[in-house]
Scaffold this motif. Sequence first.
Motif, PDB file in Angstrom:
ATOM      1  N   THR A  58      62.887 -24.714 -51.766  1.00 36.69           N
ATOM      2  CA  THR A  58      63.096 -25.213 -50.409  1.00 36.69           C
ATOM      3  C   THR A  58      63.120 -24.066 -49.415  1.00 36.69           C
ATOM      4  OG1 THR A  58      64.379 -27.098 -51.217  1.00 36.69           O
ATOM      5  CG2 THR A  58      64.664 -26.503 -48.910  1.00 36.69           C
ATOM      6  N   VAL A  59      63.846 -23.013 -49.736  1.00 35.40           N
ATOM      7  CA  VAL A  59      63.901 -21.843 -48.857  1.00 35.40           C
ATOM      8  C   VAL A  59      62.513 -21.235 -48.694  1.00 35.40           C
ATOM      9  CG1 VAL A  59      64.827 -19.507 -48.630  1.00 35.40           C
ATOM     10  CG2 VAL A  59      66.311 -21.359 -49.419  1.00 35.40           C
ATOM     11  N   LEU A  60      61.776 -21.105 -49.784  1.00 35.90           N
ATOM     12  CA  LEU A  60      60.431 -20.539 -49.711  1.00 35.90           C
ATOM     13  C   LEU A  60      59.542 -21.351 -48.782  1.00 35.90           C
ATOM     14  CD1 LEU A  60      58.353 -19.100 -52.620  1.00 35.90           C
ATOM     15  CD2 LEU A  60      57.305 -20.766 -51.083  1.00 35.90           C
ATOM     16  N   LEU A  61      59.591 -22.669 -48.912  1.00 37.03           N
ATOM     17  CA  LEU A  61      58.727 -23.527 -48.102  1.00 37.03           C
ATOM     18  C   LEU A  61      59.086 -23.459 -46.625  1.00 37.03           C
ATOM     19  CD1 LEU A  61      56.481 -25.572 -47.932  1.00 37.03           C
ATOM     20  CD2 LEU A  61      58.101 -27.368 -48.564  1.00 37.03           C
ATOM     21  N   LEU A  62      60.385 -23.476 -46.314  1.00 40.17           N
ATOM     22  CA  LEU A  62      60.802 -23.421 -44.920  1.00 40.17           C
ATOM     23  C   LEU A  62      60.361 -22.114 -44.253  1.00 40.17           C
ATOM     24  CD1 LEU A  62      64.376 -24.959 -45.135  1.00 40.17           C
ATOM     25  CD2 LEU A  62      62.418 -25.920 -43.928  1.00 40.17           C
ATOM     26  N   PHE A  63      60.491 -21.014 -44.961  1.00 37.72           N
ATOM     27  CA  PHE A  63      60.100 -19.741 -44.371  1.00 37.72           C
ATOM     28  C   PHE A  63      58.591 -19.557 -44.358  1.00 37.72           C
ATOM     29  CE2 PHE A  63      64.544 -18.967 -44.722  1.00 37.72           C
ATOM     30  CZ  PHE A  63      64.817 -18.064 -43.710  1.00 37.72           C
ATOM     31  N   MET A  64      57.883 -20.234 -45.232  1.00 37.95           N
ATOM     32  CA  MET A  64      56.433 -20.215 -45.169  1.00 37.95           C
ATOM     33  C   MET A  64      55.945 -20.894 -43.886  1.00 37.95           C
ATOM     34  SD  MET A  64      53.635 -21.936 -47.759  1.00 37.95           S
ATOM     35  CE  MET A  64      54.426 -21.242 -49.196  1.00 37.95           C
ATOM     36  N   VAL A  65      56.553 -22.018 -43.563  1.00 35.10           N
ATOM     37  CA  VAL A  65      56.143 -22.769 -42.371  1.00 35.10           C
ATOM     38  C   VAL A  65      56.430 -21.985 -41.096  1.00 35.10           C
ATOM     39  CG1 VAL A  65      56.644 -24.839 -41.030  1.00 35.10           C
ATOM     40  CG2 VAL A  65      56.350 -24.997 -43.508  1.00 35.10           C
ATOM     41  N   GLN A  66      57.549 -21.249 -41.066  1.00 34.95           N
ATOM     42  CA  GLN A  66      57.946 -20.524 -39.855  1.00 34.95           C
ATOM     43  C   GLN A  66      57.544 -19.048 -39.888  1.00 34.95           C
ATOM     44  OE1 GLN A  66      59.406 -21.066 -36.951  1.00 34.95           O
ATOM     45  NE2 GLN A  66      59.790 -23.257 -37.073  1.00 34.95           N
ATOM     46  N   ALA A  67      56.662 -18.665 -40.786  1.00 32.04           N
ATOM     47  CA  ALA A  67      56.322 -17.251 -40.958  1.00 32.04           C
ATOM     48  C   ALA A  67      55.799 -16.605 -39.684  1.00 32.04           C
ATOM     49  CB  ALA A  67      55.294 -17.095 -42.083  1.00 32.04           C
ATOM     50  N   SER A  68      54.900 -17.276 -38.979  1.00 33.92           N
ATOM     51  CA  SER A  68      54.303 -16.675 -37.788  1.00 33.92           C
ATOM     52  C   SER A  68      55.347 -16.428 -36.705  1.00 33.92           C
ATOM     53  CB  SER A  68      53.190 -17.573 -37.243  1.00 33.92           C
ATOM     54  OG  SER A  68      53.710 -18.856 -36.907  1.00 33.92           O
ATOM     55  N   ALA A  69      56.271 -17.380 -36.531  1.00 28.97           N
ATOM     56  CA  ALA A  69      57.319 -17.210 -35.523  1.00 28.97           C
ATOM     57  C   ALA A  69      58.271 -16.079 -35.906  1.00 28.97           C
ATOM     58  CB  ALA A  69      58.089 -18.517 -35.352  1.00 28.97           C
ATOM     59  N   ILE A  70      58.569 -15.961 -37.190  1.00 35.57           N
ATOM     60  CA  ILE A  70      59.489 -14.928 -37.657  1.00 35.57           C
ATOM     61  C   ILE A  70      58.874 -13.543 -37.489  1.00 35.57           C
ATOM     62  CG2 ILE A  70      60.624 -13.995 -39.702  1.00 35.57           C
ATOM     63  CD1 ILE A  70      60.965 -16.914 -40.644  1.00 35.57           C
ATOM     64  N   LEU A  71      57.603 -13.385 -37.886  1.00 39.87           N
ATOM     65  CA  LEU A  71      56.939 -12.085 -37.782  1.00 39.87           C
ATOM     66  C   LEU A  71      56.639 -11.722 -36.333  1.00 39.87           C
ATOM     67  CD1 LEU A  71      54.454 -12.373 -40.777  1.00 39.87           C
ATOM     68  CD2 LEU A  71      56.564 -11.023 -40.667  1.00 39.87           C
ATOM     69  N   ALA A  99      63.425 -25.206 -33.157  1.00 37.81           N
ATOM     70  CA  ALA A  99      63.071 -25.326 -34.569  1.00 37.81           C
ATOM     71  C   ALA A  99      63.315 -24.007 -35.297  1.00 37.81           C
ATOM     72  CB  ALA A  99      61.603 -25.747 -34.703  1.00 37.81           C
ATOM     73  N   LEU A 100      62.985 -22.886 -34.646  1.00 39.37           N
ATOM     74  CA  LEU A 100      63.219 -21.589 -35.260  1.00 39.37           C
ATOM     75  C   LEU A 100      64.709 -21.365 -35.517  1.00 39.37           C
ATOM     76  CD1 LEU A 100      62.190 -18.842 -36.219  1.00 39.37           C
ATOM     77  CD2 LEU A 100      62.368 -18.034 -33.850  1.00 39.37           C
ATOM     78  N   ALA A 101      65.546 -21.760 -34.567  1.00 40.92           N
ATOM     79  CA  ALA A 101      66.988 -21.582 -34.734  1.00 40.92           C
ATOM     80  C   ALA A 101      67.504 -22.356 -35.937  1.00 40.92           C
ATOM     81  CB  ALA A 101      67.718 -22.016 -33.461  1.00 40.92           C
ATOM     82  N   THR A 102      67.002 -23.565 -36.142  1.00 43.13           N
ATOM     83  CA  THR A 102      67.460 -24.345 -37.294  1.00 43.13           C
ATOM     84  C   THR A 102      66.991 -23.728 -38.602  1.00 43.13           C
ATOM     85  OG1 THR A 102      65.533 -25.840 -37.114  1.00 43.13           O
ATOM     86  CG2 THR A 102      67.544 -26.504 -35.970  1.00 43.13           C
ATOM     87  N   VAL A 103      65.793 -23.130 -38.605  1.00 40.13           N
ATOM     88  CA  VAL A 103      65.306 -22.470 -39.815  1.00 40.13           C
ATOM     89  C   VAL A 103      66.108 -21.198 -40.093  1.00 40.13           C
ATOM     90  CG1 VAL A 103      63.336 -21.313 -40.884  1.00 40.13           C
ATOM     91  CG2 VAL A 103      63.002 -23.454 -39.665  1.00 40.13           C
ATOM     92  N   VAL A 104      66.464 -20.471 -39.048  1.00 37.39           N
ATOM     93  CA  VAL A 104      67.335 -19.311 -39.234  1.00 37.39           C
ATOM     94  C   VAL A 104      68.671 -19.765 -39.824  1.00 37.39           C
ATOM     95  CG1 VAL A 104      68.568 -17.437 -38.068  1.00 37.39           C
ATOM     96  CG2 VAL A 104      66.230 -17.975 -37.415  1.00 37.39           C
ATOM     97  N   GLY A 105      69.080 -20.996 -39.491  1.00 34.05           N
ATOM     98  CA  GLY A 105      70.286 -21.549 -40.093  1.00 34.05           C
ATOM     99  C   GLY A 105      70.209 -21.577 -41.602  1.00 34.05           C
ATOM    100  N   VAL A 106      69.010 -21.832 -42.142  1.00 34.12           N
ATOM    101  CA  VAL A 106      68.827 -21.801 -43.598  1.00 34.12           C
ATOM    102  C   VAL A 106      68.962 -20.373 -44.101  1.00 34.12           C
ATOM    103  CG1 VAL A 106      67.320 -22.431 -45.502  1.00 34.12           C
ATOM    104  CG2 VAL A 106      67.248 -23.744 -43.373  1.00 34.12           C
ATOM    105  N   LEU A 107      68.335 -19.429 -43.410  1.00 36.45           N
ATOM    106  CA  LEU A 107      68.421 -18.017 -43.784  1.00 36.45           C
ATOM    107  C   LEU A 107      69.880 -17.564 -43.842  1.00 36.45           C
ATOM    108  CD1 LEU A 107      67.356 -15.113 -44.166  1.00 36.45           C
ATOM    109  CD2 LEU A 107      67.105 -14.986 -41.678  1.00 36.45           C
ATOM    110  N   VAL A 108      70.674 -17.997 -42.861  1.00 41.47           N
ATOM    111  CA  VAL A 108      72.082 -17.603 -42.800  1.00 41.47           C
ATOM    112  C   VAL A 108      72.901 -18.337 -43.843  1.00 41.47           C
ATOM    113  CG1 VAL A 108      74.155 -17.745 -41.373  1.00 41.47           C
ATOM    114  CG2 VAL A 108      72.011 -16.946 -40.374  1.00 41.47           C
TER     115      VAL A 108
END
Length: 336
Positions: free
Chosen positions: A225-238, A306-315
């Motif tokens: 699940t973590v892998l998939l979420l960060f795959m989807v948001q990769a461009s925004a994160i980088l 959406a990015l903030a919620t994904v960072v929520g997973v990272l945290v």
Amino acid sequence: MGIFERFLSLWVALAIASGVGLGAAFPGFAQALAELQVAGINLPIALLIWGMIYPMMLAVDFGSLNGLKRQPKGLIVTIVVNWLIKPLSMTAIAWLFMRGLFAAWIPGELADQYIAGMILLGVAPCTAMVFVWSRLSDGDPNYTLAQVAINDLIMVFAFAPIAALLLGVSKVLVPWDTLITAVGLFVVIPLAAGWLTRMLLRSDTRITRLEATLKPLAIVSLIATVLLLFMVQASAILGNPLAIALIAIPLIVQTYLIFWISAQWMRLWRQPHAIAAPGAMIGASNFFELAVAVAISLFGLNSGAALATVVGVLVEVPVMLSLVAIANRNARLFPF
């Protein structure tokens, strides 16, 4: 704990790095996965979260639920912390950091989107992952189920008005089909499957053996699940790595604050560790799948919310693992 639990932080870190790398290398594939949705729920993520929850649901013995009325204080703490304290504290912390301490680095409009995503996290108490944290901290699975069930019932009626109030708008276009589908997928179906499995096995020995066999499934599903979420948001994160750190800091502060409040209240009311630990975990963690789905539905897949919620997973994953360790080390502070 087994090898999966002992090195979970390492597996999660590898999943985050792999997800970002794969998303950057194959953006089209990541976008295609993100678009596999029904009623705003991403189907691959839904299946993975179901894989996390089902093994936990096997431990739930419905016959012992009748005894929960003898210990109502843990439920009171859960309700008050999740629906009165947590949404307000998350909003205050988000505004303090995004509009105050970090204002020099974040444009006003983008700060508003980050705040919106954090608020959605704060208004969505944990439903799925808490069964993992409860299991790792030796929580009572039946009491954890009761706490989660009450949260889900309240969520159906309180999510929209509280989000509307805290987002500062008169109407929030909360996708009710997303909310109802999420509760059904992440609570009702795995719960019914766990109950049916227990009925079919008809033996505590068989149930225990199946639980041990399926335990790695929950951890592998979490990592995927973590892998998939960060795959989807990769461009925004980088594209904006500083934003990740700036969003993560207030989320970390909020998580530890709510855990401390819940744990201290549980201790004050002399709740046993098996009730206090998962109760504090529910307050500290978030229903990130719902928050991500609603943020995408309201603001778009590539939005700051959406990015903030994904960072929520990272945290959440590494911080919650640290809270599990804290809860286990301090179990002696609670009655047994």
